[in-house]
Design a protein around this motif. Structure first.
Motif, PDB file in Angstrom:
ATOM      1  N   LEU A  89       0.833  -1.208   0.000  1.00 53.13           N
ATOM      2  CA  LEU A  89       0.000   0.000   0.000  1.00 53.13           C
ATOM      3  C   LEU A  89       0.867   1.257   0.000  1.00 53.13           C
ATOM      4  CD1 LEU A  89      -2.874  -0.853   2.514  1.00 53.13           C
ATOM      5  CD2 LEU A  89      -3.097  -0.433   0.058  1.00 53.13           C
ATOM      6  N   GLY A  90       1.933   1.232   0.808  1.00 52.28           N
ATOM      7  CA  GLY A  90       2.805   2.397   0.886  1.00 52.28           C
ATOM      8  C   GLY A  90       3.606   2.632  -0.377  1.00 52.28           C
ATOM      9  N   LEU A  91       4.007   1.556  -1.047  1.00 55.18           N
ATOM     10  CA  LEU A  91       4.832   1.690  -2.249  1.00 55.18           C
ATOM     11  C   LEU A  91       3.994   1.910  -3.502  1.00 55.18           C
ATOM     12  CD1 LEU A  91       7.515  -1.094  -1.612  1.00 55.18           C
ATOM     13  CD2 LEU A  91       7.735   1.361  -1.256  1.00 55.18           C
ATOM     14  N   ALA A  92       2.949   1.104  -3.655  1.00 50.51           N
ATOM     15  CA  ALA A  92       2.159   1.158  -4.890  1.00 50.51           C
ATOM     16  C   ALA A  92       0.947   2.080  -4.790  1.00 50.51           C
ATOM     17  CB  ALA A  92       1.691  -0.249  -5.267  1.00 50.51           C
ATOM     18  N   GLY A  93       0.453   2.314  -3.565  1.00 50.59           N
ATOM     19  CA  GLY A  93      -0.744   3.131  -3.386  1.00 50.59           C
ATOM     20  C   GLY A  93      -0.661   4.503  -4.045  1.00 50.59           C
ATOM     21  N   PRO A  94       0.413   5.272  -3.768  1.00 48.13           N
ATOM     22  CA  PRO A  94       0.501   6.611  -4.385  1.00 48.13           C
ATOM     23  C   PRO A  94       0.591   6.571  -5.908  1.00 48.13           C
ATOM     24  CG  PRO A  94       1.961   6.442  -2.487  1.00 48.13           C
ATOM     25  CD  PRO A  94       1.464   5.062  -2.764  1.00 48.13           C
ATOM     26  N   LEU A  95       1.050   5.448  -6.468  1.00 46.36           N
ATOM     27  CA  LEU A  95       1.137   5.334  -7.926  1.00 46.36           C
ATOM     28  C   LEU A  95      -0.237   5.063  -8.545  1.00 46.36           C
ATOM     29  CD1 LEU A  95       4.358   3.119  -8.182  1.00 46.36           C
ATOM     30  CD2 LEU A  95       4.185   5.618  -8.323  1.00 46.36           C
ATOM     31  N   ILE A  96      -1.107   4.432  -7.760  1.00 52.01           N
ATOM     32  CA  ILE A  96      -2.454   4.112  -8.253  1.00 52.01           C
ATOM     33  C   ILE A  96      -3.435   5.244  -7.947  1.00 52.01           C
ATOM     34  CG2 ILE A  96      -4.382   2.490  -8.034  1.00 52.01           C
ATOM     35  CD1 ILE A  96      -2.270   0.350  -7.277  1.00 52.01           C
ATOM     36  N   TYR A  97      -3.402   5.712  -6.705  1.00 54.21           N
ATOM     37  CA  TYR A  97      -4.293   6.810  -6.294  1.00 54.21           C
ATOM     38  C   TYR A  97      -3.524   8.120  -6.463  1.00 54.21           C
ATOM     39  CZ  TYR A  97      -7.889   9.214  -3.540  1.00 54.21           C
ATOM     40  OH  TYR A  97      -8.901  10.050  -3.111  1.00 54.21           O
ATOM     41  N   ARG A  98      -3.611   8.694  -7.636  1.00 53.14           N
ATOM     42  CA  ARG A  98      -2.777   9.847  -7.995  1.00 53.14           C
ATOM     43  C   ARG A  98      -3.394  11.174  -7.536  1.00 53.14           C
ATOM     44  NH1 ARG A  98       1.316   8.867 -11.542  1.00 53.14           N
ATOM     45  NH2 ARG A  98       1.465   6.761 -12.371  1.00 53.14           N
ATOM     46  N   VAL A  99      -3.449  11.350  -6.233  1.00 51.98           N
ATOM     47  CA  VAL A  99      -3.912  12.607  -5.656  1.00 51.98           C
ATOM     48  C   VAL A  99      -2.785  13.136  -4.783  1.00 51.98           C
ATOM     49  CG1 VAL A  99      -5.615  13.723  -4.169  1.00 51.98           C
ATOM     50  CG2 VAL A  99      -6.325  11.869  -5.687  1.00 51.98           C
ATOM     51  N   SER A 100      -2.444  14.391  -4.945  1.00 55.49           N
ATOM     52  CA  SER A 100      -1.355  14.971  -4.156  1.00 55.49           C
ATOM     53  C   SER A 100      -1.761  15.049  -2.684  1.00 55.49           C
ATOM     54  CB  SER A 100      -1.021  16.370  -4.659  1.00 55.49           C
ATOM     55  OG  SER A 100      -0.108  16.996  -3.774  1.00 55.49           O
ATOM     56  N   PRO A 101      -0.887  14.595  -1.769  1.00 58.71           N
ATOM     57  CA  PRO A 101      -1.234  14.651  -0.341  1.00 58.71           C
ATOM     58  C   PRO A 101      -1.155  16.059   0.236  1.00 58.71           C
ATOM     59  CG  PRO A 101       1.009  13.871  -0.630  1.00 58.71           C
ATOM     60  CD  PRO A 101       0.427  13.993  -2.002  1.00 58.71           C
ATOM     61  N   THR A 102      -0.600  17.001  -0.505  1.00 59.22           N
ATOM     62  CA  THR A 102      -0.465  18.367   0.000  1.00 59.22           C
ATOM     63  C   THR A 102      -1.401  19.354  -0.693  1.00 59.22           C
ATOM     64  OG1 THR A 102       1.346  18.779  -1.567  1.00 59.22           O
ATOM     65  CG2 THR A 102       1.948  18.005   0.632  1.00 59.22           C
ATOM     66  N   ALA A 103      -2.102  18.915  -1.711  1.00 65.74           N
ATOM     67  CA  ALA A 103      -2.977  19.825  -2.472  1.00 65.74           C
ATOM     68  C   ALA A 103      -4.332  19.982  -1.768  1.00 65.74           C
ATOM     69  CB  ALA A 103      -3.185  19.287  -3.880  1.00 65.74           C
ATOM     70  N   VAL A 104      -4.869  21.178  -1.840  1.00 64.32           N
ATOM     71  CA  VAL A 104      -6.221  21.433  -1.333  1.00 64.32           C
ATOM     72  C   VAL A 104      -7.204  20.947  -2.388  1.00 64.32           C
ATOM     73  CG1 VAL A 104      -7.881  23.192  -0.624  1.00 64.32           C
ATOM     74  CG2 VAL A 104      -5.461  23.421   0.007  1.00 64.32           C
ATOM     75  N   VAL A 105      -8.022  19.967  -2.020  1.00 59.70           N
ATOM     76  CA  VAL A 105      -8.897  19.328  -3.006  1.00 59.70           C
ATOM     77  C   VAL A 105     -10.386  19.539  -2.725  1.00 59.70           C
ATOM     78  CG1 VAL A 105      -7.203  17.558  -3.607  1.00 59.70           C
ATOM     79  CG2 VAL A 105      -8.811  17.148  -1.729  1.00 59.70           C
ATOM     80  N   GLY A 106     -10.702  20.201  -1.619  1.00 58.98           N
ATOM     81  CA  GLY A 106     -12.107  20.400  -1.300  1.00 58.98           C
ATOM     82  C   GLY A 106     -12.303  21.139   0.013  1.00 58.98           C
ATOM     83  N   LEU A 107     -13.535  21.204   0.458  1.00 56.03           N
ATOM     84  CA  LEU A 107     -13.854  21.866   1.714  1.00 56.03           C
ATOM     85  C   LEU A 107     -13.311  21.059   2.890  1.00 56.03           C
ATOM     86  CD1 LEU A 107     -17.562  22.906   1.004  1.00 56.03           C
ATOM     87  CD2 LEU A 107     -15.522  24.376   0.921  1.00 56.03           C
ATOM     88  N   ARG A 108     -12.781  21.749   3.859  1.00 56.21           N
ATOM     89  CA  ARG A 108     -12.218  21.075   5.041  1.00 56.21           C
ATOM     90  C   ARG A 108     -13.300  20.269   5.757  1.00 56.21           C
ATOM     91  NH1 ARG A 108     -12.322  24.508   9.893  1.00 56.21           N
ATOM     92  NH2 ARG A 108     -10.190  23.833  10.334  1.00 56.21           N
ATOM     93  N   TYR A 109     -12.867  19.122   6.260  1.00 54.06           N
ATOM     94  CA  TYR A 109     -13.720  18.211   7.037  1.00 54.06           C
ATOM     95  C   TYR A 109     -14.873  17.623   6.238  1.00 54.06           C
ATOM     96  CZ  TYR A 109     -11.207  20.028  11.093  1.00 54.06           C
ATOM     97  OH  TYR A 109     -10.228  20.384  11.972  1.00 54.06           O
ATOM     98  N   THR A 110     -14.709  17.538   4.913  1.00 49.81           N
ATOM     99  CA  THR A 110     -15.713  16.830   4.124  1.00 49.81           C
ATOM    100  C   THR A 110     -15.625  15.343   4.464  1.00 49.81           C
ATOM    101  OG1 THR A 110     -15.530  18.411   2.304  1.00 49.81           O
ATOM    102  CG2 THR A 110     -16.484  16.254   1.797  1.00 49.81           C
ATOM    103  N   PRO A 111     -16.730  14.700   4.863  1.00 53.28           N
ATOM    104  CA  PRO A 111     -16.682  13.286   5.244  1.00 53.28           C
ATOM    105  C   PRO A 111     -16.399  12.388   4.040  1.00 53.28           C
ATOM    106  CG  PRO A 111     -18.936  14.078   5.209  1.00 53.28           C
ATOM    107  CD  PRO A 111     -18.075  15.279   5.008  1.00 53.28           C
TER     108      PRO A 111
END
Length: 280
Positions: A26-48
């Motif tokens: 998960l740690g090695l391949a996960g970021p390659l499959i789920y291509r979302v930046s962990p530092t980018a703002v992608v939506g409203l805070r605390y969206t469930p």
């Protein structure tokens, strides 16, 4: 191969190894499959959690799943660096103390006792506090944890080595003129290799737990994403009291699974090899 076959017949070993390898993948391949930046703002805070963001969004508008996948990778790297340093120091100093004895043994044992008496987390906090926040990356935090975690394990390696030194084949090696370093590398290390593997597993879990502790108290990771930094962010924004469970539960569950998996591997190795080491 027979040893591996026997180990895989132990349910605890198989289960622990399977869980740990799954987390590593998960740690090695996960970021390659789920291509979302962990530092980018992608939506409203605390969206469930939702189909677009399976683990929701944190206090800073970042995707929690992306944070988790990168956090697993970061924590595993911290564990590997710290465990490698601590294992190397404890194995080298512990075996040297037993084989050379005398003043060498006394000095190493006194130094190791200092590291045992003073809580390792306190030593880590003191050392980490002197590092600039922007410099606290995976490598430096792993180094700090590693150099403060070897004391007790060095005594364990010394004890194991002392028992082996009483064996007849070691006495024969000494009489044949073999050097002490040669005896350590050729005769002692292969015998205690199961204990080395078990120690590595426990040091790995301790290192990851220590990183979380350092980060939560504010002297740990600030630059790279780890499970500890995720929990620190959740704590800083009081997510637990607010019921924002999706920022706390995922990293906590992964932490527990890492600890449980490597603990199962370590005790399986110890239970399997201890009788054999006792008759070596």
């Amino acid at each position: 191969m027979s040893v591996l076959t026997d180990l895989f017949r132990i349910p605890k070993f198989t289960a622990g190894l399977a869980i740990f390898l799954t987390i590593v993948v998960l740690g090695l391949a996960g970021p390659l499959i789920y291509r979302v930046s962990p530092t980018a703002v992608v939506g409203l805070r605390y969206t469930p959690p939702s189909p677009d963001h399976p683990l929701g969004i944190d206090a800073l508008g970042r995707d929690v799943l992306a944070q988790l996948l990168y956090g697993i990778r970061g924590s595993l790297l911290v564990g590997a660096v710290a465990a490698g340093i601590a294992l190397g120091l404890s194995l080298f100093l512990g075996t040297m103390a037993a084989v050379f004895g005398g003043l060498v043994d006394k000095v190493i044992m006194v130094v190791s006792e200092i590291f045992i008496i003073i809580p390792s987390l306190l030593l880590m906090m003191v050392l980490a506090a002197y590092l600039r926040p922007e410099a606290r990356n995976i490598w430096l935090v792993g180094f700090v944890i590693g150099i403060t975690s070897w004391g007790g394990w060095a005594r364990g390696f010394r004890s194991r080595t002392m028992s082996i030194l009483q064996s007849e084949f070691i006495k024969m090696a000494i009489l044949s003129g073999a050097s002490r370093v040669s005896i350590i590398l050729r005769d002692i290390v292969p015998i205690i290799s199961p204990y080395i593997l078990a120690s590595l597993a426990m040091l790995f879990t301790s290192a990851i737990t220590a990183e979380v502790g350092l980060t939560i108290v504010g002297v740990g990771m600030t630059k790279d994403i780890t499970l500890g930094l995720m929990l620190y962010t959740a704590q800083m924004y009081a997510n637990i009291t607010q019921g924002i469970w999706w920022t706390v539960v995922p990293p906590t569950v992964v932490m527990i699974l890492i600890y449980l998996s490597l603990y199962l591997v370590a005790i399986s190795l110890d239970e399997y090899f201890s009788p054999k080491l006792g008759t070596a």
